[in-house]
Design a protein around this motif. Structure first.
Motif, PDB file in Angstrom:
ATOM      1  N   ALA A   1       0.805  -1.219   0.000  1.00 44.33           N
ATOM      2  CA  ALA A   1       0.000   0.000   0.000  1.00 44.33           C
ATOM      3  C   ALA A   1       0.840   1.272   0.000  1.00 44.33           C
ATOM      4  CB  ALA A   1      -0.916  -0.006   1.228  1.00 44.33           C
ATOM      5  N   ALA A   2       2.176   1.148   0.078  1.00 46.68           N
ATOM      6  CA  ALA A   2       3.034   2.323   0.213  1.00 46.68           C
ATOM      7  C   ALA A   2       3.053   3.158  -1.054  1.00 46.68           C
ATOM      8  CB  ALA A   2       4.453   1.889   0.563  1.00 46.68           C
ATOM      9  N   ALA A   3       3.141   4.468  -0.883  1.00 46.76           N
ATOM     10  CA  ALA A   3       3.269   5.376  -2.022  1.00 46.76           C
ATOM     11  C   ALA A   3       4.676   5.335  -2.596  1.00 46.76           C
ATOM     12  CB  ALA A   3       2.917   6.800  -1.592  1.00 46.76           C
ATOM     13  N   THR A   4       5.670   5.088  -1.722  1.00 49.76           N
ATOM     14  CA  THR A   4       7.075   5.054  -2.135  1.00 49.76           C
ATOM     15  C   THR A   4       7.767   3.892  -1.452  1.00 49.76           C
ATOM     16  OG1 THR A   4       7.104   7.469  -2.337  1.00 49.76           O
ATOM     17  CG2 THR A   4       9.239   6.354  -2.226  1.00 49.76           C
ATOM     18  N   ARG A   5       8.613   3.178  -2.185  1.00 48.45           N
ATOM     19  CA  ARG A   5       9.427   2.104  -1.605  1.00 48.45           C
ATOM     20  C   ARG A   5      10.883   2.539  -1.637  1.00 48.45           C
ATOM     21  NH1 ARG A   5       7.358  -3.222  -1.877  1.00 48.45           N
ATOM     22  NH2 ARG A   5       9.356  -3.856  -0.985  1.00 48.45           N
ATOM     23  N   VAL A   6      11.598   2.325  -0.532  1.00 44.97           N
ATOM     24  CA  VAL A   6      13.029   2.620  -0.443  1.00 44.97           C
ATOM     25  C   VAL A   6      13.739   1.343  -0.040  1.00 44.97           C
ATOM     26  CG1 VAL A   6      14.811   4.069   0.599  1.00 44.97           C
ATOM     27  CG2 VAL A   6      12.486   4.978   0.280  1.00 44.97           C
ATOM     28  N   GLU A   7      14.816   0.997  -0.752  1.00 45.98           N
ATOM     29  CA  GLU A   7      15.573  -0.223  -0.464  1.00 45.98           C
ATOM     30  C   GLU A   7      17.059   0.096  -0.452  1.00 45.98           C
ATOM     31  OE1 GLU A   7      14.538  -3.047  -3.424  1.00 45.98           O
ATOM     32  OE2 GLU A   7      12.421  -3.193  -2.821  1.00 45.98           O
TER      33      GLU A   7
ATOM     34  N   ASP B   1       2.778  11.514   2.476  1.00 41.13           N
ATOM     35  CA  ASP B   1       3.370  12.606   3.243  1.00 41.13           C
ATOM     36  C   ASP B   1       4.823  12.319   3.622  1.00 41.13           C
ATOM     37  OD1 ASP B   1       1.028  14.116   3.224  1.00 41.13           O
ATOM     38  OD2 ASP B   1       0.227  13.011   4.953  1.00 41.13           O
ATOM     39  N   GLY B   2       5.332  11.164   3.209  1.00 43.50           N
ATOM     40  CA  GLY B   2       6.704  10.799   3.531  1.00 43.50           C
ATOM     41  C   GLY B   2       6.867  10.071   4.849  1.00 43.50           C
ATOM     42  N   ALA B   3       5.777   9.829   5.567  1.00 41.84           N
ATOM     43  CA  ALA B   3       5.875   9.093   6.835  1.00 41.84           C
ATOM     44  C   ALA B   3       6.162   7.624   6.558  1.00 41.84           C
ATOM     45  CB  ALA B   3       4.585   9.230   7.626  1.00 41.84           C
ATOM     46  N   CYS B   4       6.997   7.024   7.403  1.00 44.36           N
ATOM     47  CA  CYS B   4       7.356   5.610   7.238  1.00 44.36           C
ATOM     48  C   CYS B   4       6.248   4.737   7.801  1.00 44.36           C
ATOM     49  CB  CYS B   4       8.678   5.320   7.935  1.00 44.36           C
ATOM     50  SG  CYS B   4       9.283   3.642   7.682  1.00 44.36           S
ATOM     51  N   THR B   5       5.676   3.888   6.957  1.00 45.65           N
ATOM     52  CA  THR B   5       4.595   3.000   7.376  1.00 45.65           C
ATOM     53  C   THR B   5       5.036   1.545   7.518  1.00 45.65           C
ATOM     54  OG1 THR B   5       3.935   2.711   5.060  1.00 45.65           O
ATOM     55  CG2 THR B   5       2.856   4.484   6.314  1.00 45.65           C
ATOM     56  N   ALA B   6       6.189   1.214   6.922  1.00 42.39           N
ATOM     57  CA  ALA B   6       6.683  -0.167   6.988  1.00 42.39           C
ATOM     58  C   ALA B   6       8.204  -0.138   7.000  1.00 42.39           C
ATOM     59  CB  ALA B   6       6.172  -0.989   5.811  1.00 42.39           C
ATOM     60  N   PHE B   7       8.778  -1.032   7.824  1.00 43.58           N
ATOM     61  CA  PHE B   7      10.235  -1.043   7.981  1.00 43.58           C
ATOM     62  C   PHE B   7      10.688  -2.490   8.127  1.00 43.58           C
ATOM     63  CE2 PHE B   7      14.233  -0.748  10.306  1.00 43.58           C
ATOM     64  CZ  PHE B   7      14.843   0.384   9.781  1.00 43.58           C
ATOM     65  N   LEU B   8      11.570  -2.917   7.216  1.00 45.20           N
ATOM     66  CA  LEU B   8      12.135  -4.274   7.266  1.00 45.20           C
ATOM     67  C   LEU B   8      13.646  -4.171   7.424  1.00 45.20           C
ATOM     68  CD1 LEU B   8      12.104  -7.395   6.849  1.00 45.20           C
ATOM     69  CD2 LEU B   8      12.332  -6.937   4.397  1.00 45.20           C
TER      70      LEU B   8
ATOM     71  N   GLU C   1      18.598   8.024   4.771  1.00 42.42           N
ATOM     72  CA  GLU C   1      18.096   7.831   3.405  1.00 42.42           C
ATOM     73  C   GLU C   1      16.595   8.093   3.334  1.00 42.42           C
ATOM     74  OE1 GLU C   1      19.484   5.029   0.654  1.00 42.42           O
ATOM     75  OE2 GLU C   1      20.879   4.058   2.054  1.00 42.42           O
ATOM     76  N   LEU C   2      15.860   7.634   4.349  1.00 40.46           N
ATOM     77  CA  LEU C   2      14.418   7.848   4.352  1.00 40.46           C
ATOM     78  C   LEU C   2      14.093   9.338   4.468  1.00 40.46           C
ATOM     79  CD1 LEU C   2      13.146   4.911   6.612  1.00 40.46           C
ATOM     80  CD2 LEU C   2      13.350   5.011   4.122  1.00 40.46           C
ATOM     81  N   ALA C   3      14.880  10.043   5.277  1.00 41.43           N
ATOM     82  CA  ALA C   3      14.656  11.482   5.413  1.00 41.43           C
ATOM     83  C   ALA C   3      14.802  12.183   4.068  1.00 41.43           C
ATOM     84  CB  ALA C   3      15.633  12.069   6.431  1.00 41.43           C
ATOM     85  N   HIS C   4      15.825  11.830   3.332  1.00 41.13           N
ATOM     86  CA  HIS C   4      16.039  12.471   2.031  1.00 41.13           C
ATOM     87  C   HIS C   4      14.987  12.031   1.015  1.00 41.13           C
ATOM     88  CE1 HIS C   4      19.705  14.706   2.865  1.00 41.13           C
ATOM     89  NE2 HIS C   4      20.032  13.709   3.666  1.00 41.13           N
ATOM     90  N   ALA C   5      14.552  10.774   1.107  1.00 41.32           N
ATOM     91  CA  ALA C   5      13.487  10.317   0.208  1.00 41.32           C
ATOM     92  C   ALA C   5      12.189  11.067   0.486  1.00 41.32           C
ATOM     93  CB  ALA C   5      13.272   8.814   0.380  1.00 41.32           C
ATOM     94  N   ALA C   6      11.980  11.435   1.760  1.00 33.91           N
ATOM     95  CA  ALA C   6      10.771  12.162   2.138  1.00 33.91           C
ATOM     96  C   ALA C   6      10.933  13.668   2.000  1.00 33.91           C
ATOM     97  CB  ALA C   6      10.405  11.812   3.581  1.00 33.91           C
ATOM     98  N   GLY C   7      12.140  14.115   1.652  1.00 31.21           N
ATOM     99  CA  GLY C   7      12.390  15.537   1.527  1.00 31.21           C
ATOM    100  C   GLY C   7      12.388  16.264   2.859  1.00 31.21           C
TER     101      GLY C   7
ATOM    102  N   LEU D   1      13.694  12.053  14.635  1.00 28.08           N
ATOM    103  CA  LEU D   1      12.827  12.206  15.805  1.00 28.08           C
ATOM    104  C   LEU D   1      11.420  11.699  15.515  1.00 28.08           C
ATOM    105  CD1 LEU D   1      13.978  15.746  17.012  1.00 28.08           C
ATOM    106  CD2 LEU D   1      14.309  13.580  18.223  1.00 28.08           C
ATOM    107  N   GLU D   2      10.933  11.907  14.286  1.00 25.44           N
ATOM    108  CA  GLU D   2       9.615  11.399  13.927  1.00 25.44           C
ATOM    109  C   GLU D   2       9.596   9.874  13.886  1.00 25.44           C
ATOM    110  OE1 GLU D   2       7.926  13.146  10.434  1.00 25.44           O
ATOM    111  OE2 GLU D   2       8.466  15.183  11.028  1.00 25.44           O
TER     112      GLU D   2
END
Length: 777
Positions: free
Chosen positions: A354-360, A478-485, A557-563, A571-572
């Motif tokens: 369901a994610a809008a963006t995937r980061v690997e 919105d760039g919030a992380c919903t899943a983390f592996l 990396e996630l921070a930069h992917a979310a801008g 902190l988030e």
């Protein structure tokens, strides 16, 4: 042993006063049982008066271990308080910390405090100076021991004055009776105190925090003056009458074997006395000697030259075809496969869909060596079936037990003196070098000092295992992380002790993987299986090294992917202040051998050090061109650390580090000056490994040999600005020797990305043969 390991004279007799009831008796005891307390009294294990050897000891079950004052402190008749340190001193100031704790509750004047090093002996409880546990494990019991001695001194004075003990006070080495104005020094009361019963824990009256005199203060070191004067004894300094010297030619591979040996040229070297063939190493490796041939000589240089002249045919072991390149490929391939689930929250797979963006991202950390300034060294003396050793060991009891098993003698026939350690970082918790000295001494019938050269240390150690990690995350619109592996693959330290072990232990997963503090609704942590070709052991901060590097780099990396700003996004990810219990999500979580009730995972403390470090650094300020800030935060050894690194990368790729800012919450701190020093040292250790640290091997043999190709960070490369802030806290004491290391590497690589746009996912950044950052992505 209540005495100084620096006193190496032959065993003798010491006279000691013991009192049974009211009748004093003179008893001669072996110097092995008691050294020191000259002219005074040591409250012996068989305390006099109401508490006899056969009676129950009211302080034997104190939290942390036996707190009997007889084990920890003696009082001289001049008032000197001799305090026993049962942990090893290796520059981390454990001598001073242990003394501060006892002396505070004893209320002894600091100028009258002396420290003596304990033998390896089970009566001290855990003596393993490893895992940043010395203060944490012993804080309460040593306070009780000091307070118990103070109580006994007060009771002794009260008995002399025929007053109530409660009406007496003890302060700075003097017991007073304010109502009558009478006073006696601790030295004057020492013998009488030996007739007093050891009080129960509830009767000792521990001080409140507000009453602490030394705990929490930058008390001057007891070790540094001795180092400066040159009157401290390290393993390499030992000298014994009739001693000879040895170095060992070891098989190039673990479990390699010694074939034919021609030692005629070696014995022709002036000063060489003999050669000794050591038994081949059989699995498991444990703490056994690696095998090979020892050259025994009248001095170390002659032994080294003799070793160079040896002609040995080495026979291949099972790792003859192993290479670090092949092992890395296997680790990375495994990291891309589904692993064993070690912690699970929510439904990660559904959240990914369901994610809008995937980061690997994939991360790799190589093998590393501890490389302490002083390589391993041990002296052994075998006499009439008994062994006495002097060695730079982190755990004298472990060394004693290993020697007993390998030599086939009773543990009571083995004595281990822990000398000072010129650094250790986990290497000297493995006493294989002591075993070598013992085997050689038994063979030649003389005291033997075994010295490891730097080449021996780098090529024949217990290494930090290489590791591969796979990260995947899902972000919403919105760039919030919903899943983390997070999937981690590395050979387990257990492989050194149990052949065939291929699954990371719960303790290893505990170190930065299963304790991830992120408030992501769907989170899964997995591990992969792998075997090992080398001996694997503890290195400063252990698996936190790779896990903090991976987790904190991927967070960036996630921070930069979310801008987003990396500090704000971190902190988030951590979320609102709360306690985290991985066991509720299926994790087996040892929590550094501490209960989650006493030492919970508190995200508020982690967020607090992040904000503090950001304020210290001026996070967000404009930096010069080619500069960048990187941030990382990590909980390890129950301590919360946030580190910010500023890097500068010039047009040629040369890296420099203008500044480091670190905030640490280690709970109750005994000596803030020494904690700051440990944090600084931990950061430098982490930066050095991140920049240059890599051990590789070919055909089962380590390729590196000395500092030219096992590169260390140099003095001129150290940060120009280095600020450390220790958070004031009433929480229980936590570790300080290792927590400064894990965030250093990701803070550095995140800063390099901020400065250059180049993401580094493989360590080391430069390597031993490079001084410039490669511009390839």
């Amino acid at each position: 042993m209540f005495g100084n390991h620096l006193d190496l004279a032959p065993s003798g007799l010491t006279t000691m006063m013991q009192t049974q009831g009211k009748s004093p008796a003179i008893t001669n005891i072996s110097r092995r049982g008691f050294l020191g307390a000259t002219g005074g009294i040591l409250l012996s294990v068989a305390l006099a008066g109401k508490v006899r050897a056969q009676d129950a000891n009211p302080l034997s079950d104190v939290s942390g271990g036996d707190a009997s004052p007889s084990i920890w402190v003696s009082i001289e008749k001049d008032g000197t308080a001799r305090i026993t340190c049962h942990r090893s001193e290796m520059g981390q100031q454990t001598w001073t910390a242990m003394a501060q704790i006892v002396a505070d509750e004893l209320d002894a004047p600091w100028e009258k405090v002396e420290i003596v090093q304990a033998l390896g002996d089970a009566k001290y409880g855990d003596q393993n100076t490893d895992g940043s546990r010395s203060v944490r494990y012993n804080f309460h019991r040593l306070r009780v021991a000091g307070a118990a001695m103070r109580t006994m001194l007060k009771h002794a004075a009260a008995a002399k004055w025929s007053v109530a003990a409660e009406s007496c006070t003890a302060e700075l080495g003097v017991v007073s009776h304010p109502e009558s104005g009478r006073q006696m020094t601790y030295g004057e009361l020492a013998i009488a105190a030996g007739t007093q019963a050891v009080p129960a824990e509830a009767e000792v009256g521990l001080k409140t925090r507000e009453q602490w005199r030394y705990i929490g203060q930058p008390v001057p070191s007891l070790a540094v003056p001795r180092i400066v004067r040159g009157d401290s004894t390290y393993g390499i300094d030992l000298d014994r009458p009739g001693m000879v010297y040895a170095v060992v030619a070891r098989p190039p591979q673990v479990f390699g074997r010694t074939g034919t040996v021609n030692d005629s040229a070696a014995k022709a070297v002036p000063g060489v006395l003999d050669t000794v063939q050591l038994p081949d190493l059989e699995p498991p490796a444990l703490f056994k000697a690696l095998g090979g041939v020892a050259v025994v000589a009248s001095d170390t240089w002659a032994a080294i030259q003799g070793r160079n002249a040896l002609e040995i045919e080495w026979l291949d072991g099972p790792n003859a075809n192993a290479s670090s390149d092949a092992r890395r490929a296997e680790l990375e391939a495994t990291a891309r496969l589904q692993g064993d689930v070690r912690r699970n929250r929510g439904d990660v797979d559904a959240a990914f869909a369901a994610a809008a963006t995937r980061v690997e991202a994939d991360y790799y950390v190589p093998h590393m060596a501890q490389s302490p300034l002083e390589p391993p060294s041990a002296t052994a003396e075998w006499v009439d079936g008994k062994l006495e050793c002097w060695a730079a060991v982190q755990n004298p009891q472990s060394a004693r037990n290993a020697l007993s098993q390998i030599l086939g003698v009773a543990v009571e026939d083995v004595t281990v003196h822990a000398t000072w350690l010129g650094g250790a970082f986990g290497r000297k918790s493995k006493p294989d070098f002591v075993v070598e000295a013992a085997l050689i001494s038994r063979a030649v019938g003389r005291p033997v000092k075994v010295t490891w050269t730097r080449e021996d240390d780098i090529r024949h150690g217990y290494y930090h295992a290489g590791s591969a990690q796979r990260f995947e995350a899902g972000l919403d619109t919105d760039g919030a992380c919903t899943a983390f592996l997070h999937r981690t693959v590395f050979p387990t330290i257990s492989s050194t002790f149990a052949p065939g072990a291929d699954q990371p232990s719960a303790l290893e997963m505990n170190l930065g993987a299963t304790d991830t503090p992120f408030a992501v609704p769907n989170l899964r942590v997995e591990s992969g299986r792998s075997n090992e070709d080398l001996r694997i052991g503890w290195l400063r901060s252990v698996c936190n090294i790779q896990h903090a590097f991976g987790v904190q780099s991927f967070a960036d990396e996630l921070a930069h992917a979310a801008g987003r700003d990396p500090k704000d996004y971190l902190l988030e990810l951590i979320g609102e202040p709360r306690t985290v219990d991985p066991t509720r999500e299926g994790a087996e979580y040892p929590n550094y051998d501490a209960s989650l009730e006493e030492y919970p995972i508190e995200t508020g403390r982690l967020s607090n050090v992040i904000r503090l470090a950001a304020d210290m650094s001026g996070w967000g300020r404009e930096l010069p061109k080619g500069h960048g800030f990187g941030i990382a935060a990590h909980r390890s050894f129950l301590t919360y650390v946030a580190t910010i690194v500023e890097v500068a990368v010039d047009p040629d790729g040369e890296i420099s580090i203008p500044g480091v800012w670190l905030a640490a919450d280690a709970g109750t701190v005994v000596n803030p000056k020494h904690v700051r020093a440990q944090m600084e040292g931990g950061v430098l250790y982490g930066l050095s490994n991140a920049l240059y640290g890599e051990i590789t091997y070919t055909d089962g043999a380590v390729d590196q040999w000395n500092f030219p190709d096992w590169r260390l960070m140099r003095m001129e490369e150290a940060p120009r600005t280095f600020n450390v802030e220790i958070v004031a806290s009433n929480a229980p004491p936590a570790g300080v020797g290792e927590p400064g290391t894990p965030p250093a590497a990701p803070a550095l690589t995140n800063a390099i990305f901020a400065a250059t746009g180049q993401r580094i996912r493989t360590l080391p950044i430069l390597g031993a043969d490079s001084s410039r950052l490669s511009r390839s992505s």
